[in-house]
Design an enzyme around this catalytic site. Structure first.
Site: not given
Ligand SMILES: C[S@@+](CC[C@H](N)C(=O)[O-])C[C@H]1O[C@@H](n2cnc3c(N)ncnc32)[C@H](O)[C@@H]1O
Length: 358
Positions: A64
């Site tokens: 993000s």
């Molecule tokens: C914007 S990224 C977050 C990045 C993280 N904050 C970092 O420091 O790198 C959102 C993450 O949520 C994961 N995601 C989406 N749906 C999910 C779910 N249902 N369960 C677990 N992870 C999920 C995605 O694969 C992605 O890696």
């Protein structure tokens, strides 16, 4: 989301801009942001973009925008010793920063859907522990990551003091998230296009506050298994530290305090050396938004005032350039130096330094 803060040339520059734009407001958050170089979480060849206030997506890897992480870190009100759960922990960038504030007696768990992203996060964590001098400046709560869908956490799982969800939460899942929180705990998540802070005030009571308008990709919904049911995902255990590990923490703490006292007695400031003068920055006025991938990016308004600021910046940049040509002393890792000077067997010194490379 992002783009409301000027681009930086390096991590410190980015943090200066986030601070001046009031996204970073507390010292502990600022220190954590400075200690972890956002560029280290980018793939080779993409690093140049790491110091812009923009989200980044490459395959399953997704970070993000820095302004979002700043608001999240502030809203979580982190304290040493708390337990933290990161839902959609991705690259581990946020979890690693959080670990610097939680310290060695906290709990730091992350759950991420994609196994390749969890592998990536583990590699990044290993190189932070092995090579970053920040590791020796802080007491760290190492994150533990598991692969799984965070909407399938077992119902008897432990509860946490602080929770962040890194992907958009549907209204239907709001209660599921709230139940994972301890009474007195804080949950931060994007829901209905608002980054929202939720405080659990009692067994059945919560207080919500909208922090920022955001646009997040939604959480991926779970698949049903062959029986038509959802699988359940186990979170990492809350392991108790062994005595050897505790001894290492206390020896390192004692040596660090000793070094600080020594420096104080010599009148040497322990703060980071004064940084070169940074360009002036302020929150830019936004007049339009464009879609880049699945993220809304604000576009700043150009004005005479902005042009004047650009001219001032150029002048300051020229001065910076002259200062940058002066030779700089390489940073010293005083804790490591102290450990290596102790009359101890090499294997014990290696243990005390966490087998870190120089
Ligand atoms: C914007 S990224 C977050 C990045 C993280 N904050 C970092 O420091 O790198 C959102 C993450 O949520 C994961 N995601 C989406 N749906 C999910 C779910 N249902 N369960 C677990 N992870 C999920 C995605 O694969 C992605 O890696």
């Amino acid at each position: 989301m992002g783009g409301a803060v000027s681009a930086g040339e390096d991590n410190d520059d980015l943090i200066d801009n986030l601070k001046e734009a009031q996204y970073i407001r507390t010292e502990s958050v600022e220190q954590a942001f400075r200690a972890i170089d956002r560029g280290d979480y980018y793939l080779e060849g993409y690093r140049d973009n790491a110091y812009k206030d923009l989200a980044w997506k490459h395959g399953n890897i997704h970070l993000s925008a820095p302004c979002i992480y700043s608001e999240v870190m502030e809203a979580l009100k982190l304290q040493p010793g708390l337990s933290f759960l990161n839902l959609g922990s991705g690259t581990g960038y946020l979890s690693t920063m959080v670990g610097l504030i939680l310290g060695p007696f906290g709990i730091n768990h992350g759950i991420e859907l994609h196994s390749d992203v969890v592998e990536y996060a583990k590699e990044k964590l290993e190189s932070f522990i092995k090579y970053s001098d920040s590791f020796d400046k802080f007491e760290f709560c190492e994150p533990a990551f598991v692969v799984g869908n965070c909407l399938e956490i077992a119902s008897d799982s432990h509860q946490y003091d602080r929770i962040y969800c890194g992907a958009g939460v549907q209204k239907d899942h709001e209660n599921y998230m709230k139940i994972l929180l301890k009474v007195g705990g804080i949950l931060v998540m994007p829901i209905e296009d608002q980054l929202t802070q939720i405080l659990r005030t009692g067994q059945n009571t919560w207080e919500s506050k909208n922090i920022l308008a955001v646009s997040f990709a939604p959480l991926v919904q779970p698949n049903r298994n062959d029986n038509g049911k959802h699988d359940t995902v186990g979170l990492p255990p809350c392991a108790v530290r062994n005595l050897q590990d505790l001894a290492r923490i206390y020896i390192r703490r004692t040596l660090r305090n000793f070094i600080n006292e020594e420096m104080k007695a010599k009148g040497i400031a322990q703060k980071a050396p004064p940084k070169r003068k940074r360009r002036r920055c302020r929150r830019r006025r936004i007049n339009t938004y464009v879609f880049v991938g699945n993220q809304l990016i604000p576009q700043p308004l150009d004005s005479e005032e902005d042009e004047k600021m650009e001219d001032d910046n150029k002048e300051e940049e020229e001065k910076d350039h002259t200062e940058a040509l002066k030779p700089e002393e390489p940073p010293r890792n005083l804790l490591r130096e102290k450990i290596m000077s102790l009359p101890l067997p090499e294997s014990l010194k290696a243990y005390l330094t966490y087998y870190r490379e120089k």
